[in-house]
Design a protein around this motif. Structure first.
Motif, PDB file in Angstrom:
ATOM      1  N   THR A  58      55.203  71.611  48.951  1.00  0.00           N
ATOM      2  CA  THR A  58      54.191  72.647  48.210  1.00  0.00           C
ATOM      3  C   THR A  58      53.905  73.932  49.035  1.00  0.00           C
ATOM      4  O   THR A  58      52.637  74.862  48.729  1.00  0.00           O
ATOM      5  CB  THR A  58      52.912  71.927  47.867  1.00  0.00           C
ATOM      6  OG1 THR A  58      52.498  71.180  49.319  1.00  0.00           O
ATOM      7  CG2 THR A  58      53.318  71.155  46.483  1.00  0.00           C
ATOM      8  N   GLY A  59      53.695  73.887  50.089  1.00  0.00           N
ATOM      9  CA  GLY A  59      53.269  74.627  51.183  1.00  0.00           C
ATOM     10  C   GLY A  59      52.119  74.412  52.090  1.00  0.00           C
ATOM     11  O   GLY A  59      52.092  75.051  52.497  1.00  0.00           O
ATOM     12  N   ILE A  93      52.772  65.863  40.139  1.00  0.00           N
ATOM     13  CA  ILE A  93      52.276  67.015  40.532  1.00  0.00           C
ATOM     14  C   ILE A  93      53.762  68.120  39.267  1.00  0.00           C
ATOM     15  O   ILE A  93      54.656  66.994  39.225  1.00  0.00           O
ATOM     16  CB  ILE A  93      52.536  68.154  41.702  1.00  0.00           C
ATOM     17  CG1 ILE A  93      51.911  67.214  42.885  1.00  0.00           C
ATOM     18  CG2 ILE A  93      52.406  69.354  41.943  1.00  0.00           C
ATOM     19  CD1 ILE A  93      51.871  67.631  43.981  1.00  0.00           C
ATOM     20  N   LYS A  94      53.303  68.137  38.551  1.00  0.00           N
ATOM     21  CA  LYS A  94      53.958  69.082  37.062  1.00  0.00           C
ATOM     22  C   LYS A  94      54.777  69.805  37.422  1.00  0.00           C
ATOM     23  O   LYS A  94      54.615  70.739  38.389  1.00  0.00           O
ATOM     24  CB  LYS A  94      52.930  69.582  35.904  1.00  0.00           C
ATOM     25  CG  LYS A  94      54.209  69.836  34.570  1.00  0.00           C
ATOM     26  CD  LYS A  94      52.788  70.234  33.425  1.00  0.00           C
ATOM     27  CE  LYS A  94      53.725  71.070  32.388  1.00  0.00           C
ATOM     28  NZ  LYS A  94      53.255  71.720  31.856  1.00  0.00           N
ATOM     29  N   VAL A  95      56.488  69.036  37.371  1.00  0.00           N
ATOM     30  CA  VAL A  95      57.753  70.049  37.213  1.00  0.00           C
ATOM     31  C   VAL A  95      58.341  70.785  35.559  1.00  0.00           C
ATOM     32  O   VAL A  95      58.042  69.928  34.613  1.00  0.00           O
ATOM     33  CB  VAL A  95      58.527  69.594  37.963  1.00  0.00           C
ATOM     34  CG1 VAL A  95      59.755  70.767  37.971  1.00  0.00           C
ATOM     35  CG2 VAL A  95      58.525  68.842  39.596  1.00  0.00           C
ATOM     36  N   GLN A  96      58.061  72.360  35.848  1.00  0.00           N
ATOM     37  CA  GLN A  96      58.197  73.312  34.651  1.00  0.00           C
ATOM     38  C   GLN A  96      59.525  72.255  33.498  1.00  0.00           C
ATOM     39  O   GLN A  96      60.620  72.762  34.519  1.00  0.00           O
ATOM     40  CB  GLN A  96      58.017  74.535  34.895  1.00  0.00           C
ATOM     41  CG  GLN A  96      57.762  75.468  33.776  1.00  0.00           C
ATOM     42  CD  GLN A  96      58.478  76.734  33.789  1.00  0.00           C
ATOM     43  OE1 GLN A  96      58.725  76.980  34.992  1.00  0.00           O
ATOM     44  NE2 GLN A  96      58.214  77.651  32.102  1.00  0.00           N
ATOM     45  N   ARG A  97      59.675  72.012  32.916  1.00  0.00           N
ATOM     46  CA  ARG A  97      60.454  71.648  31.940  1.00  0.00           C
ATOM     47  C   ARG A  97      61.334  72.637  31.753  1.00  0.00           C
ATOM     48  O   ARG A  97      61.067  73.959  31.473  1.00  0.00           O
ATOM     49  CB  ARG A  97      60.139  70.985  30.958  1.00  0.00           C
ATOM     50  CG  ARG A  97      59.614  69.574  31.078  1.00  0.00           C
ATOM     51  CD  ARG A  97      58.231  69.435  29.792  1.00  0.00           C
ATOM     52  NE  ARG A  97      58.881  68.820  28.679  1.00  0.00           N
ATOM     53  CZ  ARG A  97      59.417  68.696  27.630  1.00  0.00           C
ATOM     54  NH1 ARG A  97      58.349  69.159  27.214  1.00  0.00           N
ATOM     55  NH2 ARG A  97      60.126  68.374  26.794  1.00  0.00           N
ATOM     56  N   TYR A  98      62.411  72.621  31.628  1.00  0.00           N
ATOM     57  CA  TYR A  98      63.653  73.027  31.440  1.00  0.00           C
ATOM     58  C   TYR A  98      63.099  73.974  30.236  1.00  0.00           C
ATOM     59  O   TYR A  98      63.724  74.534  29.060  1.00  0.00           O
ATOM     60  CB  TYR A  98      64.679  72.373  30.850  1.00  0.00           C
ATOM     61  CG  TYR A  98      65.802  72.538  30.531  1.00  0.00           C
ATOM     62  CD1 TYR A  98      66.677  72.439  29.299  1.00  0.00           C
ATOM     63  CD2 TYR A  98      65.778  70.492  29.820  1.00  0.00           C
ATOM     64  CE1 TYR A  98      66.660  71.975  27.719  1.00  0.00           C
ATOM     65  CE2 TYR A  98      66.227  69.859  28.973  1.00  0.00           C
ATOM     66  CZ  TYR A  98      66.118  70.565  27.574  1.00  0.00           C
ATOM     67  OH  TYR A  98      67.281  70.038  26.697  1.00  0.00           O
ATOM     68  N   ASN A 186      53.488  76.333  42.428  1.00  0.00           N
ATOM     69  CA  ASN A 186      52.231  78.115  41.843  1.00  0.00           C
ATOM     70  C   ASN A 186      50.187  76.864  42.371  1.00  0.00           C
ATOM     71  O   ASN A 186      50.083  76.431  41.593  1.00  0.00           O
ATOM     72  CB  ASN A 186      52.000  77.592  39.959  1.00  0.00           C
ATOM     73  CG  ASN A 186      50.753  79.132  39.479  1.00  0.00           C
ATOM     74  OD1 ASN A 186      50.034  78.830  39.973  1.00  0.00           O
ATOM     75  ND2 ASN A 186      50.715  79.496  38.808  1.00  0.00           N
ATOM     76  N   LYS A 187      49.803  77.695  43.130  1.00  0.00           N
ATOM     77  CA  LYS A 187      48.616  76.693  43.583  1.00  0.00           C
ATOM     78  C   LYS A 187      48.019  76.347  43.012  1.00  0.00           C
ATOM     79  O   LYS A 187      47.386  74.983  42.560  1.00  0.00           O
ATOM     80  CB  LYS A 187      48.092  77.294  44.849  1.00  0.00           C
ATOM     81  CG  LYS A 187      47.848  76.661  45.838  1.00  0.00           C
ATOM     82  CD  LYS A 187      47.061  76.593  47.249  1.00  0.00           C
ATOM     83  CE  LYS A 187      46.155  75.842  47.861  1.00  0.00           C
ATOM     84  NZ  LYS A 187      46.037  77.008  49.491  1.00  0.00           N
ATOM     85  N   ALA A 188      47.294  77.667  41.906  1.00  0.00           N
ATOM     86  CA  ALA A 188      46.360  77.544  41.130  1.00  0.00           C
ATOM     87  C   ALA A 188      46.398  77.093  39.760  1.00  0.00           C
ATOM     88  O   ALA A 188      45.163  76.180  39.424  1.00  0.00           O
ATOM     89  CB  ALA A 188      45.799  79.121  40.531  1.00  0.00           C
ATOM     90  N   ASP A 189      47.914  76.620  39.414  1.00  0.00           N
ATOM     91  CA  ASP A 189      47.677  74.966  38.433  1.00  0.00           C
ATOM     92  C   ASP A 189      48.383  73.958  38.923  1.00  0.00           C
ATOM     93  O   ASP A 189      49.055  73.743  38.343  1.00  0.00           O
ATOM     94  CB  ASP A 189      48.970  76.200  37.064  1.00  0.00           C
ATOM     95  CG  ASP A 189      48.197  76.902  36.591  1.00  0.00           C
ATOM     96  OD1 ASP A 189      46.979  77.416  36.515  1.00  0.00           O
ATOM     97  OD2 ASP A 189      48.702  78.399  36.456  1.00  0.00           O
ATOM     98  N   ASN A 190      48.279  73.752  39.899  1.00  0.00           N
ATOM     99  CA  ASN A 190      48.824  72.904  40.879  1.00  0.00           C
ATOM    100  C   ASN A 190      50.256  72.663  40.030  1.00  0.00           C
ATOM    101  O   ASN A 190      50.109  71.544  39.253  1.00  0.00           O
ATOM    102  CB  ASN A 190      47.850  71.733  40.957  1.00  0.00           C
ATOM    103  CG  ASN A 190      48.384  70.491  41.894  1.00  0.00           C
ATOM    104  OD1 ASN A 190      48.707  70.641  42.653  1.00  0.00           O
ATOM    105  ND2 ASN A 190      47.954  69.117  41.162  1.00  0.00           N
ATOM    106  N   GLU A 191      51.251  73.280  39.615  1.00  0.00           N
ATOM    107  CA  GLU A 191      52.554  72.449  39.193  1.00  0.00           C
ATOM    108  C   GLU A 191      53.477  74.084  39.747  1.00  0.00           C
ATOM    109  O   GLU A 191      53.240  75.256  40.441  1.00  0.00           O
ATOM    110  CB  GLU A 191      52.059  73.478  37.665  1.00  0.00           C
ATOM    111  CG  GLU A 191      53.986  73.287  36.799  1.00  0.00           C
ATOM    112  CD  GLU A 191      53.100  74.143  35.775  1.00  0.00           C
ATOM    113  OE1 GLU A 191      54.496  74.127  34.372  1.00  0.00           O
ATOM    114  OE2 GLU A 191      52.433  74.403  35.271  1.00  0.00           O
TER     115      GLU A 191
END
Length: 205
Positions: A58-59, A93-98, A186-191
């Motif tokens: 997440t940096g 932490i959510k990872v955007q699904r394919y 994406n820090k704002a959406d924690n995703e």
């Protein structure tokens, strides 16, 4: 509880909490001695051990626990899922699904050329790639766009999540091009969401 995986530095460990005959249905994740249960399913027949990592994705200067699990394999199938867990509060932490990446960022067209080859157009994030595939593996099968989901492979590369997502044609899938996807946090959406998509035609085997 049975240990089923650990990171290289052993700061992240995965234990089988509820093991059935064919699969582990619940696991206990241990990050530096703090534990939490998750209902991740791990087949006993996948042949691939869970991959565990402890690194900062997440940096924010703090490591996360990353768990990559193979959930499907077979002829033309190789499917993994990824979990990223915050090491402070053990939340996932959510990872955007394919499926969402394909729906939002990828358009494709498959059409037949006069010589029996296939013309394939892939449009990802506005970048258009056109290429021909040397033969039609399913000449009687009508398909006007690429199919996805048979191969889903997550890897970590230089503190980034990468996804290899080949597009296929035909009922028994023939993979014609690989979408190499790099995620960003994406820090704002924690995703973790898609950052870049690179398309590469597959070599004929």
């Amino acid at each position: 509880m049975k240990l089923i995986g650990s990171s290289e530095d052993e700061q992240v460990k995965l234990y089988a909490y509820k093991a059935m005959e064919d699969a582990t249905e619940r696991v206990t994740l241990d990050i530096n001695g703090r534990t939490k249960e998750f209902d991740w399913s791990i087949s006993h027949y996948s042949g691939t051990e869970p991959q565990l990592y402890y690194t900062d994705l997440t940096g924010d200067g703090k490591e996360e626990a990353i768990i990559i699990i193979q959930i499907g394999r077979g002829t033309g199938l190789n499917i993994y899922e990824i979990h990223v867990v915050n090491s402070d509060n053990l939340s996932e932490i959510k990872v955007q699904r394919y499926e969402d990446i394909v729906a939002e960022h990828i358009e494709s067209r498959v059409s037949k050329n006069d010589d029996g080859t296939l013309a394939i157009t892939a449009n990802s994030q506005g970048q258009v790639d056109n290429f021909n595939y040397d033969f039609d593996p399913a000449p009687d099968y009508h398909q006007d766009e690429l199919a996805f989901g048979g191969i889903i492979i997550y890897t970590l590369d230089n503190h980034k999540i990468k996804l290899s997502l080949p597009g296929s044609i035909g009922i028994s899938p023939t993979y014609v091009c690989d979408f190499n996807i790099t995620y960003t946090f994406n820090k704002a959406d924690n995703e973790f969401i898609v950052d870049q998509i690179e398309v590469k035609p597959m070599e004929l085997r």
